[in-house]
Enzyme design. Structure first.
Site, PDB file in Angstrom:
ATOM      1  N   ASP A   9      -4.102  13.542  -1.928  1.00  0.00           N
ATOM      2  CA  ASP A   9      -4.186  12.571  -0.831  1.00  0.00           C
ATOM      3  C   ASP A   9      -5.590  11.980  -0.675  1.00  0.00           C
ATOM      4  O   ASP A   9      -6.017  11.658   0.428  1.00  0.00           O
ATOM      5  CB  ASP A   9      -3.768  13.206   0.515  1.00  0.00           C
ATOM      6  CG  ASP A   9      -2.438  13.917   0.415  1.00  0.00           C
ATOM      7  OD1 ASP A   9      -1.530  13.340  -0.206  1.00  0.00           O
ATOM      8  OD2 ASP A   9      -2.306  15.030   0.942  1.00  0.00           O
ATOM      9  N   HIS A  37       2.106   8.014  -3.289  1.00  0.00           N
ATOM     10  CA  HIS A  37       1.007   7.056  -3.142  1.00  0.00           C
ATOM     11  C   HIS A  37       1.413   6.038  -2.095  1.00  0.00           C
ATOM     12  O   HIS A  37       2.490   5.460  -2.186  1.00  0.00           O
ATOM     13  CB  HIS A  37       0.783   6.295  -4.445  1.00  0.00           C
ATOM     14  CG  HIS A  37       0.080   7.094  -5.482  1.00  0.00           C
ATOM     15  ND1 HIS A  37      -0.689   8.191  -5.200  1.00  0.00           N
ATOM     16  CD2 HIS A  37       0.006   6.923  -6.814  1.00  0.00           C
ATOM     17  CE1 HIS A  37      -1.198   8.661  -6.311  1.00  0.00           C
ATOM     18  NE2 HIS A  37      -0.785   7.921  -7.313  1.00  0.00           N
TER      19      HIS A  37
HETATM   20  P1  IMP Z   1       4.616  21.655  -4.519  1.00  0.00           P
HETATM   21  O1  IMP Z   1       3.852  20.748  -5.411  1.00  0.00           O
HETATM   22  O2  IMP Z   1       5.696  20.959  -3.729  1.00  0.00           O
HETATM   23  O3  IMP Z   1       5.127  22.877  -5.226  1.00  0.00           O
HETATM   24  O4  IMP Z   1       3.605  22.202  -3.398  1.00  0.00           O
HETATM   25  C1  IMP Z   1       2.547  23.095  -3.715  1.00  0.00           C
HETATM   26  C2  IMP Z   1       1.309  22.787  -2.897  1.00  0.00           C
HETATM   27  O5  IMP Z   1       0.748  21.566  -3.323  1.00  0.00           O
HETATM   28  C3  IMP Z   1       1.558  22.635  -1.396  1.00  0.00           C
HETATM   29  O6  IMP Z   1       0.426  23.125  -0.706  1.00  0.00           O
HETATM   30  C4  IMP Z   1       1.678  21.137  -1.212  1.00  0.00           C
HETATM   31  O7  IMP Z   1       1.364  20.731   0.107  1.00  0.00           O
HETATM   32  C5  IMP Z   1       0.636  20.682  -2.207  1.00  0.00           C
HETATM   33  N1  IMP Z   1       0.860  19.331  -2.735  1.00  0.00           N
HETATM   34  C6  IMP Z   1       1.691  18.984  -3.736  1.00  0.00           C
HETATM   35  N2  IMP Z   1       1.588  17.675  -3.978  1.00  0.00           N
HETATM   36  C7  IMP Z   1       0.676  17.183  -3.142  1.00  0.00           C
HETATM   37  C8  IMP Z   1       0.100  15.876  -2.951  1.00  0.00           C
HETATM   38  O8  IMP Z   1       0.413  14.897  -3.635  1.00  0.00           O
HETATM   39  N3  IMP Z   1      -0.837  15.806  -1.971  1.00  0.00           N
HETATM   40  C9  IMP Z   1      -1.229  16.864  -1.245  1.00  0.00           C
HETATM   41  N4  IMP Z   1      -0.745  18.078  -1.396  1.00  0.00           N
HETATM   42  C10 IMP Z   1       0.205  18.244  -2.340  1.00  0.00           C
END
Ligand code: IMP
Length: 415
Positions: A9, A37
């Site tokens: 982010d 995005h």
């Molecule tokens: P997952 O990718 O859904 O397995 O989530 C794993 C961790 O990565 C969690 O803490 C999510 O909040 C974080 N996360 C995954 N993708 C993003 C993103 O695009 N931005 C911010 N945090 C992310």
């Protein structure tokens, strides 16, 4: 190559969007619909999930083998873009990318529930279980969707195991083969024209001296190998991941632009040394609109962490930085910046701790820089310029771009 230098982010979408204008091909190499995005262009807000941001400029767009794809989400995104007059004919999806299946989403949700207080705080999009099946060599790939016989076979093998897990371990309803096969065959028809050998496509583009932009998803500290494990995502988010995720050699990447917010945010659980204490955190959240693109969750907000950013410079070989959302800091009279960590043994370090216990228990050492308390324009006020200079000096990397507002044009290029 553009990479997120924090926990995701960072505003990469906007920087990619800006640089995509000059690129011929824009590629994503990792992650799936857990990335989001947000791009504001001509007064319209686009929330992209699978698509590289270059789509809005009509560029050739690649979704590489290192990505995972959720067909219904992908199709919805295609329909939305096409419905808004954005052509999608130049989108290419790797036949080697893995497919997020409904059981992955169920397991992701149920797994988080079971973890309770120890949960990761995932986006619940099935990302971890899909990459886990890929590593177990049980995954379904995009190319498997193209042959109904192969698809049915793979579904049968997968369901024989997944349904046991769903019912016995997670107390969830089993999935039905015929219904699933019919549904995914239908998705396959819609995806078919987009499926390609994307490694070859990118290689040819590079050989033809066309300009290729790689857009990293998530952020450095969410990298599976080098991030704040286990509070990470399940893919390679680093610049190096672009080579394997697309299928080109690392020598083909010329420049690595790290994108960092002028402060820090994190979604989900896990340690966060420079997290702001007290009401200033909520103030920062509101000023920065820090609510998740994918999940709508509140993002945790912190002051700029130079220790973590130094680590990101190292891990990615960052050659220049884009510092986004500097305008959000205009509201603060004084701006703390984390310059070192105080470790549990009483020592201080400028380097990111190699051991997780040190990271979990470290305290931020702040230096407070004067704020500028005025809106930002093309000419940065001296205190804002000093803030940027300090980042450059600490990290020994040039800040080439500064973000001063949400709109597409609100970016200042520094010489
Ligand atoms: P997952 O990718 O859904 O397995 O989530 C794993 C961790 O990565 C969690 O803490 C999510 O909040 C974080 N996360 C995954 N993708 C993003 C993103 O695009 N931005 C911010 N945090 C992310």
């Amino acid at each position: 190559m553009i990479v997120g230098a924090q926990w995701g982010d960072e505003g990469k979408g906007k920087i990619v969007d800006l640089l995509a204008q000059r690129a011929d091909v824009v590629c994503r190499y990792n992650g799936g619909p857990n990335a989001g995005h947000t791009i504001v262009a001509d007064g319209e807000t686009y929330k992209l999930r699978h698509m590289p941001s270059g789509i809005l400029w009509g560029k050739e767009c690649v979704i590489g083998a290192g990505c995972v794809v959720d067909p219904p989400v992908f199709v919805e995104e295609l329909d939305d873009l096409e419905g808004r007059g954005i052509p999608t004919t130049r989108v290419h999806l790797s036949s080697n990318a893995h497919v997020i299946m409904p059981w992955h989403v169920v397991i992701d949700r149920a797994g988080e529930r079971r973890l309770g207080k120890l949960r990761i705080g995932t986006t619940k999009r099935g990302i971890g279980p899909t990459y886990a099946d890929k590593a177990l060599r049980l995954g379904i790939r995009v190319q498997d969707l193209l042959d109904p016989k192969i698809l049915r076979q793979k579904l049968e093998v997968a369901l024989a195991e997944k349904n046991v897990w769903l019912e016995a371990v997670y107390g969830a309803a089993p999935l039905e083969l015929e219904e699933l096969a019919a549904r995914y065959e239908q998705h396959a028809q819609r995806l078919r024209p987009f499926i390609a050998d994307t490694s070859l496509l990118v290689d040819r583009a590079l050989r033809d001296r066309r300009s290729v932009l790689f857009e990293g998803a998530h952020g450095t500290l969410l990298d599976l190998d080098h991030g704040t494990y286990p509070f990470v995502t399940s893919s390679s988010t680093l610049a190096g991941g672009a080579a394997s995720g697309i299928g080109i050699g690392p020598t083909r990447i010329d420049d690595v632009i790290g994108v960092a917010k002028a402060y820090v945010t994190r979604v989900g659980e896990g340690p966060f040394p420079s997290e702001i204490e007290g009401p200033a955190q909520q103030r920062m959240r509101e000023l920065g609109g820090e609510f998740g693109t994918v999940t709508g969750r509140d993002r945790r907000c912190g002051w700029l962490d130079l220790v973590a950013l130094r680590y990101a410079v190292r891990l990615n070989g960052i050659t220049s930085l884009a510092l986004t959302k500097l305008d959000v800091l205009s509201a603060f009279a004084e701006i703390p910046v984390c310059v070192r960590y105080l470790l549990p043994d009483g020592s201080e370090t400028e380097e990111f701790p190699a051991h997780q216990s040190d990271f979990h228990h470290c305290r931020p050492v702040y230096e407070t820089l004067p704020g500028w308390e005025e809106p930002l324009d093309d000419e940065l006020p001296p205190a804002a310029r000093a803030y940027v200079d300090r980042v450059e000096r600490e990290l020994d990397v040039a800040v080439s771009l500064v973000g001063t507002g949400a709109e597409r044009e609100r970016v200042v290029a520094l010489s």
